[in-house]
Write an enzyme that holds these catalytic residues in place. Structure first.
Site, mmCIF file in Angstrom:
data_model
loop_
_atom_site.group_PDB
_atom_site.id
_atom_site.type_symbol
_atom_site.label_atom_id
_atom_site.label_comp_id
_atom_site.label_asym_id
_atom_site.label_seq_id
_atom_site.Cartn_x
_atom_site.Cartn_y
_atom_site.Cartn_z
ATOM 1 N N GLU A 142 0.828 -1.199 0.000
ATOM 2 C CA GLU A 142 0.000 0.000 0.000
ATOM 3 C C GLU A 142 0.869 1.259 0.000
ATOM 4 O O GLU A 142 1.501 1.577 1.006
ATOM 5 C CB GLU A 142 -0.913 0.025 1.227
ATOM 6 C CG GLU A 142 -1.801 1.262 1.288
ATOM 7 C CD GLU A 142 -2.614 1.352 2.566
ATOM 8 O OE1 GLU A 142 -3.521 2.211 2.615
ATOM 9 O OE2 GLU A 142 -2.346 0.582 3.509
ATOM 10 N N GLU A 236 -12.465 2.649 4.622
ATOM 11 C CA GLU A 236 -11.537 2.866 5.733
ATOM 12 C C GLU A 236 -11.753 4.260 6.307
ATOM 13 O O GLU A 236 -11.629 5.261 5.608
ATOM 14 C CB GLU A 236 -10.083 2.721 5.297
ATOM 15 C CG GLU A 236 -9.123 2.836 6.483
ATOM 16 C CD GLU A 236 -7.671 2.905 6.066
ATOM 17 O OE1 GLU A 236 -6.858 2.192 6.655
ATOM 18 O OE2 GLU A 236 -7.354 3.700 5.158
#
Length: 279
Positions: A142, A236
């Site tokens: 990520e 998220e």
């Protein structure tokens, strides 16, 4: 499409009692799984998995390396921590271990990463990827913004690290919060990621409720549609956050009113865009 949400939408405590509340509300909202952060080695993993199954939910897993196991400084400690995390993900029934598995969030560097630093990172993750393959687990890289790490900030840097690792079970994990800072738009970077994109965090520009900030969501979903994305879609946000993440990401104030409203309004918004994009 499989929609999920990070556990920190509800709670910073990954224990059966608090996970049960999160799982109940996630299932009622129509989510398919929860993303469980693997930040500590004393988590009651079997109990958490049982709670998720009771509510018909699956799990994914994510982490950032702890300071005492950061890369490239402590490669053997990082390797050992990631090996534990793979076994933890397997216990949870998670098909992936993703996030900032290559670095420690919030560690301000004194200089840019050197080529030899990235070679150490690639070597360690190559070993971890081979172990992950024996468990049937994929590894996600990520990219996150420059204020949280100096190692991998952009899609192109993420793809370069994937090439350096050279293992087929390693994929790119994008996050719209970080893309909003580091990329020139959303659609083109997603298209560059292409088939290597295996996971995405759908996060608003202030980490609050999707649809209320500056992320160009139509562009995000247009990019996902163009590449035929079929991976997890993960909301998220950090309504609750652990001290480690609060410090690393500088989250010192609420970014959303409450988890119920965040999930109900944010999920409905994202699902509507996904349907409109033909996903």
């Amino acid at each position: 499409m499989r929609f999920g949400a990070h556990l920190f939408v509800w709670t910073a405590e990954a224990v059966p009692e608090t996970v049960a509340r999160a799982a109940r509300e996630a299932a009622e909202a129509g989510l398919d799984f929860l993303e469980i952060p693997l930040l500590r080695e004393d988590l009651p993993l079997a109990e958490i998995r049982a709670v998720l199954r009771e509510h018909g939910l699956g799990a994914t897993s994510s982490l950032g390396l702890p300071r005492e196991a950061k890369l490239p400084a402590y490669p053997e400690r990082a390797r050992a921590f990631l090996s534990w995390a793979l076994r933890a993900a397997d216990t949870l029934g998670s098909p992936v271990l993703t996030g900032v598995i290559y670095g420690t969030l919030g560690e301000a560097p004194e200089e840019p990463p050197r080529p030899e630093d990235l070679e150490v990172v690639a070597r360690v993750l190559r070993e971890v990827a081979r172990e992950a393959r024996t468990l049937g687990i994929g590894l996600g890289i990520e990219p996150v913004n420059r204020y949280e790490t100096s190692l991998v900030n952009t899609v192109d840097q993420g793809l370069a690290l994937l090439e350096a690792i050279g293992e087929g079970n390693v994929f790119l994990h994008l996050d719209t919060y970080h893309m909003n800072i580091e990329e020139k738009g959303f659609k083109a970077p997603i298209e560059r990621a292409g088939s290597r994109l295996g996971y995405i965090h759908l996060s608003e520009s202030d980490r609050g409720t999707p649809g209320t900030g500056n992320v160009r969501w139509e562009e995000v979903f247009a990019g996902l549609a163009t590449i035929g994305y079929k991976g997890p879609l993960v909301m998220e946000s950090f309504v609750a956050v652990s001290p480690e993440i609060a410090r690393a990401a500088c989250i010192w104030r609420p970014v959303a009113e409450n988890p119920e409203r965040l999930v109900s309004e944010g999920l409905a918004f994202l699902q509507r865009l996904a349907r409109r994009a033909g996903l």
